[in-house]
Design a protein around this motif. Structure first.
Motif, short mmCIF file in Angstrom:
data_model
loop_
_atom_site.label_atom_id
_atom_site.label_comp_id
_atom_site.label_asym_id
_atom_site.label_seq_id
_atom_site.Cartn_x
_atom_site.Cartn_y
_atom_site.Cartn_z
N GLU A 1 41.60 -15.85 17.69
CA GLU A 1 41.16 -16.90 18.61
C GLU A 1 41.81 -18.24 18.29
OE1 GLU A 1 36.90 -16.90 18.42
OE2 GLU A 1 36.69 -15.12 19.69
N THR B 1 38.53 -10.32 18.85
CA THR B 1 37.55 -11.42 18.80
C THR B 1 37.53 -12.11 17.45
OG1 THR B 1 35.79 -9.87 18.15
CG2 THR B 1 36.10 -10.27 20.52
N GLN C 1 38.24 -14.59 14.44
CA GLN C 1 38.46 -16.05 14.46
C GLN C 1 39.93 -16.42 14.33
OE1 GLN C 1 35.94 -17.71 11.42
NE2 GLN C 1 34.12 -17.73 12.74
N GLU D 1 45.38 -18.19 19.51
CA GLU D 1 45.43 -18.32 20.96
C GLU D 1 45.23 -19.78 21.38
OE1 GLU D 1 42.45 -15.54 22.20
OE2 GLU D 1 43.90 -13.87 22.36
#
Length: 222
Positions: free
Chosen positions: A215, A210, A212, A218
């Motif tokens: 993310e 999770t 940053q 991704e």
């Protein structure tokens, strides 16, 4: 024995021909990711001690080696003075000259992964980025990634390598949008994707899912 030796991590594979060392870790990884069966994947390799890879030099005396290091330090100091004076050209010139000290000259050879060279490249890279010289910054970032891949070859998924790959991907991505040629645009886009994928492989292990950074990677690969 050190922890590195206990993990059989004191050696790594590099091209038998030292002239092929520069950027090889990056090019080899990208070629493997693209599943290419030629080029770097067919290069004849040999085991190299990690210390030899990051501090190695040949055909130069201890005094000559010390003199190179002293000159490099002088160029770094000159660059810092230029930075304080707002002399951008002088800063870049001094750092570039410092890097050139480690270039092969006749039989004299310094490893392209030498820690002293890495230090200079890091400062030169930062200066190039600050002044918006993206293409030159890419070249230095590629060398930095290659150094980190070698220096941390005994440490799987080192976060520093992951973060530098993230930066390299961003630089490739920016360069792709500034190309007049569709071929070059596609090339930089492909390189950006490869850098992001490699960065994600590392950060999924070194960071929480999770996080940053994970993310963000991704999103860039979506």
């Amino acid at each position: 024995q050190c922890i590195r030796c206990q993990k059989n991590g004191c050696c790594l594979e590099l091209p038998e021909n030292r002239g092929e060392w520069a950027l090889w870790p990056l090019k080899h990884k990208f070629a493997a990711m693209e599943d290419k069966s030629c080029g770097s994947l067919s290069t004849k390799l040999t085991e190299v001690d990690l210390d030899e890879a990051i501090v190695g030099c040949h055909a130069i005396s201890k005094n000559g080696e010390s003199n190179i290091f002293w000159q490099a330090q002088q160029f770094e100091q000159n660059a810092e003075e230029c930075l304080l004076e707002g002399n951008v050209a002088g800063e870049l010139c001094n750092l570039s000259q410092g890097i050139d000290l480690f270039a092969p000259k006749g039989d004299v050879w310094f490893s392209p992964f030498h820690v002293q060279l890495y230090s200079l490249r890091g400062k030169y890279f930062a200066a190039l980025l600050t002044n918006g010289l993206v293409n030159d910054a890419i070249a230095e970032c590629e060398h930095i990634v290659s150094f980190l891949a070698v220096a941390f070859s005994h440490v799987e998924h080192h976060p520093l390598l992951g973060l530098q790959l993230f930066t390299l991907g961003d630089l490739y991505s920016e360069a792709s949008s500034n190309q007049d040629s569709n071929e070059l645009m596609a090339l930089f886009k492909t390189k950006a994707e490869l850098a992001y994928i490699w960065a994600k492989e590392i950060t999924l292990i070194s960071h929480d899912h999770t996080d940053q950074i994970v993310e963000a990677l991704e999103q860039k690969l979506a």
